[in-house]
Design a protein around this motif. Structure first.
Motif, PDB file in Angstrom:
ATOM      1  N   VAL A 234       0.834  -1.203   0.000  1.00  0.00           N
ATOM      2  CA  VAL A 234       0.000   0.000   0.000  1.00  0.00           C
ATOM      3  C   VAL A 234       0.870   1.255   0.000  1.00  0.00           C
ATOM      4  N   GLY A 235       1.894   1.282   0.842  1.00  0.00           N
ATOM      5  CA  GLY A 235       2.777   2.448   0.916  1.00  0.00           C
ATOM      6  C   GLY A 235       3.482   2.717  -0.396  1.00  0.00           C
ATOM      7  N   CYS A 236       3.918   1.654  -1.080  1.00  0.00           N
ATOM      8  CA  CYS A 236       4.593   1.839  -2.367  1.00  0.00           C
ATOM      9  C   CYS A 236       3.618   2.324  -3.434  1.00  0.00           C
ATOM     10  N   ALA A 237       2.405   1.792  -3.419  1.00  0.00           N
ATOM     11  CA  ALA A 237       1.404   2.220  -4.395  1.00  0.00           C
ATOM     12  C   ALA A 237       1.051   3.690  -4.214  1.00  0.00           C
ATOM     13  N   LEU A 238       0.790   4.089  -2.985  1.00  0.00           N
ATOM     14  CA  LEU A 238       0.404   5.475  -2.728  1.00  0.00           C
ATOM     15  C   LEU A 238       1.563   6.433  -2.973  1.00  0.00           C
ATOM     16  N   GLY A 239       2.770   6.013  -2.640  1.00  0.00           N
ATOM     17  CA  GLY A 239       3.931   6.848  -2.913  1.00  0.00           C
ATOM     18  C   GLY A 239       4.108   7.085  -4.401  1.00  0.00           C
ATOM     19  N   TRP A 240       3.848   6.048  -5.197  1.00  0.00           N
ATOM     20  CA  TRP A 240       3.976   6.194  -6.645  1.00  0.00           C
ATOM     21  C   TRP A 240       2.871   7.080  -7.217  1.00  0.00           C
ATOM     22  N   VAL A 241       1.642   6.942  -6.686  1.00  0.00           N
ATOM     23  CA  VAL A 241       0.555   7.807  -7.145  1.00  0.00           C
ATOM     24  C   VAL A 241       0.905   9.271  -6.876  1.00  0.00           C
ATOM     25  N   SER A 242       1.440   9.558  -5.702  1.00  0.00           N
ATOM     26  CA  SER A 242       1.844  10.937  -5.396  1.00  0.00           C
ATOM     27  C   SER A 242       2.945  11.416  -6.337  1.00  0.00           C
ATOM     28  N   PHE A 243       3.851  10.517  -6.693  1.00  0.00           N
ATOM     29  CA  PHE A 243       4.980  10.835  -7.566  1.00  0.00           C
ATOM     30  C   PHE A 243       4.525  11.126  -8.996  1.00  0.00           C
ATOM     31  N   ARG A 244       3.630  10.311  -9.512  1.00  0.00           N
ATOM     32  CA  ARG A 244       3.225  10.427 -10.911  1.00  0.00           C
ATOM     33  C   ARG A 244       1.953  11.245 -11.124  1.00  0.00           C
ATOM     34  N   PHE A 245       1.069  11.273 -10.130  1.00  0.00           N
ATOM     35  CA  PHE A 245      -0.205  11.974 -10.279  1.00  0.00           C
ATOM     36  C   PHE A 245      -0.461  12.883  -9.079  1.00  0.00           C
TER      37      PHE A 245
ATOM     38  N   ALA B  98      -3.050   8.660   4.864  1.00  0.00           N
ATOM     39  CA  ALA B  98      -1.958   9.630   5.027  1.00  0.00           C
ATOM     40  C   ALA B  98      -1.192   9.357   6.323  1.00  0.00           C
ATOM     41  N   LYS B  99      -1.928   9.051   7.375  1.00  0.00           N
ATOM     42  CA  LYS B  99      -1.292   8.753   8.660  1.00  0.00           C
ATOM     43  C   LYS B  99      -0.432   7.498   8.571  1.00  0.00           C
ATOM     44  N   LEU B 100      -0.956   6.472   7.887  1.00  0.00           N
ATOM     45  CA  LEU B 100      -0.191   5.241   7.715  1.00  0.00           C
ATOM     46  C   LEU B 100       1.093   5.510   6.929  1.00  0.00           C
TER      47      LEU B 100
ATOM     48  N   LYS C 273       3.754   7.270   8.851  1.00  0.00           N
ATOM     49  CA  LYS C 273       4.409   6.340   9.775  1.00  0.00           C
ATOM     50  C   LYS C 273       5.401   5.442   9.023  1.00  0.00           C
ATOM     51  N   LEU C 274       5.005   4.977   7.850  1.00  0.00           N
ATOM     52  CA  LEU C 274       5.889   4.112   7.067  1.00  0.00           C
ATOM     53  C   LEU C 274       7.157   4.847   6.646  1.00  0.00           C
ATOM     54  N   HIS C 275       7.019   6.122   6.304  1.00  0.00           N
ATOM     55  CA  HIS C 275       8.176   6.863   5.807  1.00  0.00           C
ATOM     56  C   HIS C 275       9.152   7.279   6.914  1.00  0.00           C
TER      57      HIS C 275
ATOM     58  N   THR D  46      14.111   4.680  -0.256  1.00  0.00           N
ATOM     59  CA  THR D  46      13.689   4.153  -1.565  1.00  0.00           C
ATOM     60  C   THR D  46      12.627   5.034  -2.216  1.00  0.00           C
ATOM     61  N   MET D  47      12.671   6.325  -1.928  1.00  0.00           N
ATOM     62  CA  MET D  47      11.706   7.241  -2.532  1.00  0.00           C
ATOM     63  C   MET D  47      11.816   7.188  -4.050  1.00  0.00           C
TER      64      MET D  47
END
Length: 204
Positions: free
Chosen positions: A162-173, A186-188, A191-193, A201-202
């Motif tokens: 989930v964290g990788c998916a959401l991080g990529w969405v923020s990066f690309r969209f 957002a809270k999760l 915490k992950l970051h 691995t950003m």
């Protein structure tokens, strides 16, 4: 072990985060599968990353296959449960996160692939993929609820995917305001970051 991949790929990031959490040593070899001189097909006939090269030159590909294998290599930080029901829950979370990334990549390729003329791009197709991305994120938010982690009280592959998916969405969209719409996600992710595995691995 050698990991072939791109620093921008969310699937590659998922593998890198798992390797960090499991404290596994590896060499990261960057590869642009879209470049004319790419050699990825020598390791993966499908031409995709991530691709893991083990001792003896044996290759393993597909992020889901790779992370499941990596979780067996060390007892440190078990990420995929042994029990069938709990295991299925974690793998379903991973499938949901991967589905969001799959749709996002199809959307982005339709919008940006340089070998397609603007007149050949389908807005209806892009809208369909965007709806999958946004629907998948809404499902993540509903499934997380007020829990500290996606699958209970401890970090698992569910959270990494989930964290990788959401991080990529923020990066690309960046226009998708999933943080504003889903405060629990957002809270999760915040915490992950805080974990070195995510901070190091950003996508780039």
């Amino acid at each position: 072990m050698k990991l072939i991949g791109s620093a921008a790929s969310p699937y590659v990031r998922k593998v890198r985060v798992v390797m960090a959490e499991k404290r596994l040593d590896y060499q990261f070899i960057k590869e642009d599968v879209w470049a004319d001189d790419t050699t990825i097909s020598q390791s993966n006939p499908l031409g995709k990353v991530p691709c893991l090269i083990m001792d003896g030159s044996e290759a393993m590909f597909d992020s889901r296959v790779i992370v499941e294998y990596l979780d067996t290599l060390s007892p440190v930080g078990k990420l995929i449960p042994q029990q069938s029901r709990e295991r299925a829950e974690v793998k379903t979370w991973e499938a949901l996160a991967d589905g969001v990334m799959d749709a996002g990549i199809l959307w982005r390729l339709e919008a940006t692939w340089p070998k397609r003329a603007d007149t050949e791009r389908s807005q209806a197709w892009m809208d369909r993929q965007r709806a999958k991305v946004e629907g998948g994120i809404a499902a993540m938010s509903k499934g997380l609820g007020d829990k500290p982690f996606c699958s209970g009280i401890h970090l698992s592959l569910s959270d990494i995917a989930v964290g990788c998916a959401l991080g990529w969405v923020s990066f690309r969209f960046p226009d998708i305001d999933w943080r504003g719409e889903h405060a629990n996600l957002a809270k999760l992710c915040d915490k992950l970051h805080l974990r070195p595995s995510f901070a190091d691995t950003m996508p780039a």
